[in-house]
Motif scaffolding. Structure first.
Motif, PDB file in Angstrom:
ATOM      1  N   ILE A  53      61.050  35.013 117.615  1.00  0.00           N
ATOM      2  CA  ILE A  53      59.850  34.754 116.788  1.00  0.00           C
ATOM      3  C   ILE A  53      58.759  35.770 117.144  1.00  0.00           C
ATOM      4  O   ILE A  53      58.075  36.314 116.278  1.00  0.00           O
ATOM      5  CB  ILE A  53      59.333  33.305 116.994  1.00  0.00           C
ATOM      6  CG1 ILE A  53      60.433  32.291 116.681  1.00  0.00           C
ATOM      7  CG2 ILE A  53      58.079  33.026 116.178  1.00  0.00           C
ATOM      8  CD1 ILE A  53      60.905  32.235 115.253  1.00  0.00           C
ATOM      9  N   ASP A  92      53.560  32.305 123.684  1.00  0.00           N
ATOM     10  CA  ASP A  92      54.490  31.234 124.047  1.00  0.00           C
ATOM     11  C   ASP A  92      55.710  31.142 123.129  1.00  0.00           C
ATOM     12  O   ASP A  92      56.577  30.305 123.338  1.00  0.00           O
ATOM     13  CB  ASP A  92      53.771  29.869 124.004  1.00  0.00           C
ATOM     14  CG  ASP A  92      52.755  29.752 125.129  1.00  0.00           C
ATOM     15  OD1 ASP A  92      52.766  30.633 126.005  1.00  0.00           O
ATOM     16  OD2 ASP A  92      51.950  28.801 125.122  1.00  0.00           O
ATOM     17  N   ALA A  93      55.744  31.968 122.096  1.00  0.00           N
ATOM     18  CA  ALA A  93      56.837  31.863 121.114  1.00  0.00           C
ATOM     19  C   ALA A  93      58.155  32.353 121.715  1.00  0.00           C
ATOM     20  O   ALA A  93      58.155  33.237 122.585  1.00  0.00           O
ATOM     21  CB  ALA A  93      56.493  32.695 119.887  1.00  0.00           C
ATOM     22  N   PRO A  94      59.300  31.807 121.220  1.00  0.00           N
ATOM     23  CA  PRO A  94      60.585  32.363 121.655  1.00  0.00           C
ATOM     24  C   PRO A  94      60.665  33.846 121.288  1.00  0.00           C
ATOM     25  O   PRO A  94      60.001  34.283 120.339  1.00  0.00           O
ATOM     26  CB  PRO A  94      61.606  31.550 120.848  1.00  0.00           C
ATOM     27  CG  PRO A  94      60.871  30.368 120.329  1.00  0.00           C
ATOM     28  CD  PRO A  94      59.432  30.731 120.264  1.00  0.00           C
ATOM     29  N   PRO A  99      49.532  30.947 121.267  1.00  0.00           N
ATOM     30  CA  PRO A  99      50.656  30.513 120.411  1.00  0.00           C
ATOM     31  C   PRO A  99      51.694  31.616 120.188  1.00  0.00           C
ATOM     32  O   PRO A  99      52.886  31.329 120.082  1.00  0.00           O
ATOM     33  CB  PRO A  99      49.974  30.145 119.085  1.00  0.00           C
ATOM     34  CG  PRO A  99      48.574  29.819 119.458  1.00  0.00           C
ATOM     35  CD  PRO A  99      48.241  30.704 120.619  1.00  0.00           C
ATOM     36  N   ILE A 100      51.270  32.859 120.164  1.00  0.00           N
ATOM     37  CA  ILE A 100      52.235  33.961 119.980  1.00  0.00           C
ATOM     38  C   ILE A 100      52.928  34.274 121.298  1.00  0.00           C
ATOM     39  O   ILE A 100      54.146  34.460 121.346  1.00  0.00           O
ATOM     40  CB  ILE A 100      51.547  35.219 119.395  1.00  0.00           C
ATOM     41  CG1 ILE A 100      51.022  34.915 117.984  1.00  0.00           C
ATOM     42  CG2 ILE A 100      52.497  36.414 119.384  1.00  0.00           C
ATOM     43  CD1 ILE A 100      50.283  36.039 117.314  1.00  0.00           C
ATOM     44  N   ILE A 134      59.504  38.988 115.510  1.00  0.00           N
ATOM     45  CA  ILE A 134      59.182  38.950 114.064  1.00  0.00           C
ATOM     46  C   ILE A 134      57.672  39.121 113.872  1.00  0.00           C
ATOM     47  O   ILE A 134      57.221  39.939 113.074  1.00  0.00           O
ATOM     48  CB  ILE A 134      59.656  37.609 113.420  1.00  0.00           C
ATOM     49  CG1 ILE A 134      61.194  37.562 113.410  1.00  0.00           C
ATOM     50  CG2 ILE A 134      59.098  37.444 112.008  1.00  0.00           C
ATOM     51  CD1 ILE A 134      61.786  36.233 112.975  1.00  0.00           C
ATOM     52  N   ILE A 135      56.905  38.364 114.650  1.00  0.00           N
ATOM     53  CA  ILE A 135      55.433  38.423 114.509  1.00  0.00           C
ATOM     54  C   ILE A 135      54.927  39.843 114.761  1.00  0.00           C
ATOM     55  O   ILE A 135      54.147  40.389 113.988  1.00  0.00           O
ATOM     56  CB  ILE A 135      54.757  37.413 115.474  1.00  0.00           C
ATOM     57  CG1 ILE A 135      55.070  35.978 115.016  1.00  0.00           C
ATOM     58  CG2 ILE A 135      53.255  37.634 115.531  1.00  0.00           C
ATOM     59  CD1 ILE A 135      54.620  34.881 115.977  1.00  0.00           C
ATOM     60  N   ASP A 169      42.969  33.843 125.351  1.00  0.00           N
ATOM     61  CA  ASP A 169      43.699  32.592 125.173  1.00  0.00           C
ATOM     62  C   ASP A 169      44.082  32.333 123.726  1.00  0.00           C
ATOM     63  O   ASP A 169      45.020  31.610 123.438  1.00  0.00           O
ATOM     64  CB  ASP A 169      42.831  31.417 125.648  1.00  0.00           C
ATOM     65  CG  ASP A 169      42.880  31.289 127.150  1.00  0.00           C
ATOM     66  OD1 ASP A 169      43.732  31.963 127.759  1.00  0.00           O
ATOM     67  OD2 ASP A 169      42.070  30.525 127.694  1.00  0.00           O
ATOM     68  N   GLU A 170      43.304  32.932 122.839  1.00  0.00           N
ATOM     69  CA  GLU A 170      43.545  32.724 121.407  1.00  0.00           C
ATOM     70  C   GLU A 170      44.958  33.146 121.009  1.00  0.00           C
ATOM     71  O   GLU A 170      45.504  32.687 120.028  1.00  0.00           O
ATOM     72  CB  GLU A 170      42.552  33.550 120.562  1.00  0.00           C
ATOM     73  CG  GLU A 170      41.138  33.011 120.542  1.00  0.00           C
ATOM     74  CD  GLU A 170      40.314  33.505 121.704  1.00  0.00           C
ATOM     75  OE1 GLU A 170      40.879  34.140 122.621  1.00  0.00           O
ATOM     76  OE2 GLU A 170      39.100  33.241 121.716  1.00  0.00           O
ATOM     77  N   LEU A 171      45.547  34.062 121.777  1.00  0.00           N
ATOM     78  CA  LEU A 171      46.870  34.592 121.424  1.00  0.00           C
ATOM     79  C   LEU A 171      48.017  33.771 122.018  1.00  0.00           C
ATOM     80  O   LEU A 171      49.178  34.101 121.829  1.00  0.00           O
ATOM     81  CB  LEU A 171      46.995  36.050 121.892  1.00  0.00           C
ATOM     82  CG  LEU A 171      45.919  37.011 121.405  1.00  0.00           C
ATOM     83  CD1 LEU A 171      46.238  38.417 121.854  1.00  0.00           C
ATOM     84  CD2 LEU A 171      45.799  36.984 119.904  1.00  0.00           C
TER      85      LEU A 171
END
Lengths: 49, 695
Positions: free
Chosen positions: A15, A10-12, A7-8, A18-19, A3-5
């Motif tokens: 983004i 869920d990114a468009p 935010p990545i 790029i990450i 779950d820690e991941l």
């Protein structure tokens, strides 16, 4: 997938790309001190056109 | 890192080339080095730290003097004597060999000069078996086992306290090194570089942006600079408070050591412990009060409403409206079916009068919803009112407990104040001046903590302003395509940075929690103490007594510190293994999760029970364990509990020129006697490494 991941995950797409590219670049250049910022700018510019 | 073998030549007590010390692996992964004090246990530990990190432990005297004295004495004047240490190890399936050397030139029979030390040489075996040089030795070793963590893997058991009581800087280093070893450093670097890129992209935006964008960017820049100043101010304040606390401990120690005031200082220590416990209890009582009020406090205010409700229901009952005699739904169903329960038709065309009579009942019939709601509300109101006496009991008990705690706190503070006055007014100048200093330090600590709190609030405020400005910049649409493109790039850098930052914080928190869990798992296996280890976000490790409701920090004994340190290492190795296995799904992770520990006198401060417990679990603390023990440390409970775990043993046989040695000191290992101390055949002291035969 941890779950820690979230935010990545869920990114468009742009983004997320790029990450992924920045982290891969950091992994390959873990001991390099200079020039990484410019590489990161290139990654962003290529992705956002 | 898997240790294979170590060899030394003329290094400190070790004269000439020692045989290879091969390290135990697999099921019997413990290597025991038996030696008496002064025979070279600390030198052997330092052979590792010097070789790998160019550092020394605290007990290693005259660290610059590496070359063996006998080798120097036997050398010709003008010649160079080499001292070196060589270690073979495996990492990630590759075999490495590292060697470091120190040279001395013999100037005369009694003098020698040291040559500047050479850098370590690191070779690795290529796929064809050829040895290849690794150019960046420090970086390569740092990747395998970071220097900042090496004190946890190569340590002196008798000086272990420092490891579990680190300074602020040591804690920061430990947190950073832990993240580095676990691979989270990659994310840290990505955040830094994305932020740097964001700055550069903002400059581009500034060059082409419209006046409003420029204004917003200028405002943001000013706020960022303010934030930087506040952060460095906060850092300085935290360093100051650490220094003040250290000075306070020092002054208290001096008071404890002073004749005549020792008892007062001891009483003060006791009172301070009691004060902490009382304050914790007060905190818990206040929390209980808060929870009781939040959960049931409203019940007190519904009493009047409850009376109104009951009156209303009663009047409905008196009017016969409750309970409802005939229900609207029932009448409606009959009308829908167009047939009465008595069988008469109720359709509007054939029997209009009968239908009208039944329809009239719709006005008289009660709603079953009203009745249901009235019943439910009645139950709810009853249960609320039942809560009221229990609520007041809880509040009254908590308030009485709060009062008792406050009285106790005030009494303790009064007694502490009396002690302070007594010491301040002491006719002994040393005592009064120490107390004045202590009082001043306490005031300064309180004030600095207030400043820290205020600065923290300011930082949060400025951060929120920056985020707001960032959002305005992101939303602002320029007239030119070029400006909008530059703005989108800045926003992408900010978004990517913030998302990685969030993941980084999530992973750090998970890492810390997992590490804490693992530490406790080992701590409770090894230690008989019931305490719980807690690792806070600054990587400070403390023991807490949780037998009462509020966890209270406990002062650790040296033995507990030692077990805690071993538990930390075991927990750390556990975590690294788990992290490494989940590398694919974690974005980051260590290359390998194989770690050795090398301990000098691991049983230093342990009592018999803890010695046995540590030995029973020692093979599980790390993948390989090298422990150096004296004959007194290798007592029955240790040698007995280590059976089946030891794969290799060596004796450091010390040769002394001392004529007073009446008898040889020997140790019985696997049924054979080995000399730990024996008479030197010449005027030099030196140590010989002897491999113990395992049957």
């Amino acid at each position: 997938m941890a779950d820690e991941l979230k935010p990545i995950k869920d990114a468009p797409e742009q983004i997320r790309n790029i990450i992924t590219k920045v982290i891969d670049h950091e992994k390959r250049n873990i001991n390099v001190r200079r020039g990484i910022k410019d590489d990161v700018i290139d990654i962003i510019k290529k992705e956002i056109q | 890192m898997k240790l294979v073998s170590l060899q030394m030549c003329n290094f400190r007590q070790f004269y000439g080339e020692t045989p290879l010390i091969r390290f135990a692996t697999d099921n019997q992964n413990v290597t025991v080095i038996h030696a008496e004090n002064g025979a070279g246990k600390t030198a052997l530990l330092n052979a590792f730290t010097w070789l790998l990190y160019d550092s020394h432990t605290k007990g290693f005297g005259s660290p610059e003097e590496k070359v063996n004295k006998r080798a120097l004495a036997e050398a010709d004047i003008g010649s160079t004597v080499e001292a070196w240490v060589k270690l073979s190890f495996e990492h990630n399936g590759t075999l490495y060999e590292i060697r470091r050397q120190s040279d001395a030139i013999k100037v005369s029979d009694t003098e020698w000069s040291l040559k500047p030390e050479r850098s370590a040489q690191l070779l690795y075996a290529g796929e064809d078996g050829q040895w290849l040089p690794e150019e960046k030795v420090t970086e390569a070793i740092g990747r395998i086992l970071p220097k900042d963590l090496h004190t946890y893997f190569f340590f002196d058991g008798e000086r272990i306290e420092r490891i579990v009581m680190p300074t602020k800087k040591e804690k920061a280093d430990l947190a950073a090194a832990t993240k580095k070893l676990l691979g989270v450093e990659v994310l840290d670097r990505a955040i830094t570089h994305l932020n740097d890129a964001r700055g550069a992209l903002e400059k581009e935006l500034k060059r082409i942006g419209d006046p409003e964008t420029l204004l917003l960017l200028d405002q943001k820049e000013a706020k960022e600079s303010e934030q930087e100043d506040l952060e460095s101010e906060l850092d300085q304040l935290q360093t100051n408070v650490d220094g003040l606390i250290e000075s306070k401990t020092e002054v208290e120690n001096r008071l404890r050591a002073l004749e005549g005031v020792q008892d007062l200082q001891k009483r003060r220590d006791q009172l301070n412990d009691d004060l902490d416990a009382r304050k914790a209890s007060l905190g818990q009582t206040q929390e209980k009060l808060k929870q009781a009020i939040a959960k049931d406090g409203f019940a007190v205010f519904v009493e009047d409403v409850a009376d109104d409700f009951r009156e209303l229901i009663e009047s409905l009952r008196k009017k016969g409206e409750l309970p409802v005699g005939i229900k609207k739904r029932f009448v409606q169903d009959i009308l829908d079916q167009a047939s009465c329960i008595c069988g008469r038709p109720l359709d509007a065309e054939d029997a209009p009068a009968a239908r009208a009579a039944v329809e009239a009942w719709m006005q008289k019939a009660g709603s079953d919803d009203v009745e249901k709601a009235a019943n439910e509300m009645g139950i709810l109101i009853d249960s609320m009112q039942e809560k009221v006496p229990t609520f007041w009991d809880t509040i009254s008990n908590a308030q009485s407990k709060e009062g008792t705690d406050r009285t106790e706190i005030s009494e303790i503070e009064g007694e502490l104040d009396d002690i302070k006055k007594k010491l301040e007014g002491s006719p002994r100048e040393e005592v009064s001046s120490l107390q004045s200093r202590l009082s001043k330090l306490e005031e300064d600590i309180t004030q600095t903590n207030k400043d820290i709190g205020a600065t923290d609030v300011n930082i949060k405020g400025v951060s929120a302003e920056i985020a707001e400005l960032q959002e305005k910049i992101a939303k602002h649409k320029g007239l030119e395509d070029q400006q909008n493109l530059a703005n989108r790039r800045v926003n992408a850098a900010v978004d990517a940075r913030d998302r990685i930052k969030q993941v980084y914080e999530n992973l750090n928190e998970r890492l810390r929690k997992k590490l804490e869990e693992s530490i406790n798992k080992y701590f409770h296996q090894i230690s008989v103490s019931p305490y719980v280890a807690k690792l806070d976000s600054a990587y400070s490790l403390e023991l807490f007594d949780e037998s009462i409701n509020v966890p209270i920090p406990v002062a650790r004994s040296q033995g507990e510190s030692q077990v805690l340190c071993l538990s930390f290492i075991a927990g750390f190795v556990d975590l690294a293994r788990e992290w490494s296995a989940q590398r694919g799904e974690n974005l980051a992770g260590p290359d390998s999760a194989e770690y050795p520990i090398v301990m000098d006198s691991p049983f230093g401060a342990l009592d018999t029970t803890n010695r046995r417990h540590v030995t029973e679990h020692i093979n599980r603390v790390a993948d390989q364990v090298v422990m150096m023990v004296s004959s007194t440390q290798w007592r029955g409970e240790v040698s007995g509990a280590s059976a089946g775990k030891v794969g290799k043993s060596y004796v450091l046989s010390y040769h002394t020129p001392n004529d007073d040695l009446d008898d040889k000191v020997s140790v019985d290992l696997n049924g054979q006697m080995y000399d730990l101390v024996r008479k030197s055949p010449n005027e030099f002291e030196y140590t010989e490494v002897i491999e113990v035969e395992h049957g």
